[in-house]
Design a protein around this motif. Structure first.
Motif, PDB file in Angstrom:
ATOM      1  N   THR A  89       0.722  -1.080  -0.057  1.00 46.02           N
ATOM      2  CA  THR A  89       0.015   0.018  -0.013  1.00 46.02           C
ATOM      3  C   THR A  89       0.983   1.116  -0.024  1.00 46.02           C
ATOM      4  OG1 THR A  89      -1.698  -1.168   1.205  1.00 46.02           O
ATOM      5  CG2 THR A  89      -1.836   1.292   1.317  1.00 46.02           C
ATOM      6  N   ALA A  90       1.958   1.444   0.801  1.00 40.05           N
ATOM      7  CA  ALA A  90       2.831   2.201   0.910  1.00 40.05           C
ATOM      8  C   ALA A  90       3.514   2.583  -0.531  1.00 40.05           C
ATOM      9  CB  ALA A  90       3.877   2.238   1.893  1.00 40.05           C
ATOM     10  N   ALA A  91       3.817   1.592  -1.179  1.00 36.27           N
ATOM     11  CA  ALA A  91       4.120   1.641  -2.458  1.00 36.27           C
ATOM     12  C   ALA A  91       3.204   2.298  -3.689  1.00 36.27           C
ATOM     13  CB  ALA A  91       5.035   0.304  -3.185  1.00 36.27           C
ATOM     14  N   ALA A  92       2.208   1.894  -3.236  1.00 38.13           N
ATOM     15  CA  ALA A  92       1.206   2.524  -4.416  1.00 38.13           C
ATOM     16  C   ALA A  92       0.750   3.888  -4.084  1.00 38.13           C
ATOM     17  CB  ALA A  92      -0.311   1.518  -4.308  1.00 38.13           C
ATOM     18  N   VAL A  93       0.787   4.185  -2.888  1.00 34.48           N
ATOM     19  CA  VAL A  93       0.487   5.628  -2.261  1.00 34.48           C
ATOM     20  C   VAL A  93       1.880   6.462  -2.934  1.00 34.48           C
ATOM     21  CG1 VAL A  93       0.224   7.211  -0.410  1.00 34.48           C
ATOM     22  CG2 VAL A  93      -0.938   5.163  -0.390  1.00 34.48           C
ATOM     23  N   ALA A  94       2.919   6.035  -2.776  1.00 31.65           N
ATOM     24  CA  ALA A  94       4.123   6.720  -2.949  1.00 31.65           C
ATOM     25  C   ALA A  94       4.260   7.004  -4.571  1.00 31.65           C
ATOM     26  CB  ALA A  94       5.290   5.955  -2.595  1.00 31.65           C
ATOM     27  N   LEU A  95       3.934   5.924  -5.433  1.00 37.63           N
ATOM     28  CA  LEU A  95       3.859   6.108  -6.870  1.00 37.63           C
ATOM     29  C   LEU A  95       2.720   7.242  -7.183  1.00 37.63           C
ATOM     30  CD1 LEU A  95       4.372   2.345  -7.913  1.00 37.63           C
ATOM     31  CD2 LEU A  95       5.806   4.151  -8.196  1.00 37.63           C
ATOM     32  N   THR A  96       1.662   6.821  -6.726  1.00 38.85           N
ATOM     33  CA  THR A  96       0.421   7.893  -7.140  1.00 38.85           C
ATOM     34  C   THR A  96       0.714   9.433  -6.763  1.00 38.85           C
ATOM     35  OG1 THR A  96      -1.000   6.235  -6.513  1.00 38.85           O
ATOM     36  CG2 THR A  96      -1.953   8.395  -6.309  1.00 38.85           C
TER      37      THR A  96
END
Length: 218
Positions: A89-96
């Protein structure tokens, strides 16, 4: 050649899991950054100074921050603020969050290609700012936005490999796992490059289709 093929066939599950998570990250972050980026782009061209200031500040801060630091903040700093994400989830938020800054600039640049008279005529008909943007300006701006927009999305797909450094098992993490099996790293990296080529090709084809359709619409 046999050894090269065996690297893939003997570890198919690892490659499948790695690229599967890469695709998931890309799809989730892709939708998120498009929504957030278009919203920020609307802020950048808004007649309200506070919204323009917020959009410009967001872009200037995030776009000039290395993606690795955005990941590090969400993985290590956010929990200290009682904001907890699992690694994926942290990776998805960071990329977003990171990619949205670039989408915002694509939207702003696309909007600037539309003749001001189009928006003025729409406002004269009584349309609100939101209606002018969604119904008049953005459909015309899309023609100029497609090439840079697809370039940003392709860059984001490749940026998913940064997640490997933050305990997310995706394509960028495969070499570290394969090293434990003593597999030739050259072959491993070559298969990863082929995998990304397979993922990027549909995006390039989609860009060409959209450009042809919009060129006909003109």
């Amino acid at each position: 050649m046999t050894e090269f093929l065996n690297v893939l066939t003997d570890h198919w599950s690892l490659f499948g899991q790695g690229f599967g998570n890469t695709v998931k990250l890309f799809l989730i972050a892709g939708v998120g950054c498009l929504v957030l980026g278009v919203l920020l782009g609307a802020f950048r061209v808004s007649p309200i100074p506070a919204l323009r200031w917020f959009g410009a500040t967001y872009v200037n801060i995030v776009r000039n921050t290395p993606l690795t630091l955005v990941f590090a903040f969400l993985v290590f700093a956010a929990p200290k603020l009682d904001v907890n994400f699992d690694y994926f989830t942290a990776a998805a938020v960071a990329l977003t969050v990171y990619t949205a800054a670039f989408i915002c600039e694509v939207v702003r640049s696309g909007v600037n290609t539309v003749a001001p008279g189009q928006a003025e005529a729409a406002r004269a008909l009584g349309l609100s700012f939101g209606q002018v943007l969604l119904e008049v300006v953005l459909p015309q701006a899309l023609r100029a936005m497609v090439p840079p927009l697809m370039s940003v999305m392709i860059a984001m797909l490749k940026n998913t490999t940064v997640a490997a450094g933050f305990s997310v098992v995706e394509a960028g993490a495969i070499p570290a796992y394969m090293a434990e099996f003593g597999e030739p790293q050259f072959y491993v990296l070559l298969w990863i490059a082929i995998g990304f080529l397979v993922l990027i090709t549909p995006l390039v084809l989609l860009q060409r289709v959209l450009e042809r359709k919009l060129a006909v619409a003109r």
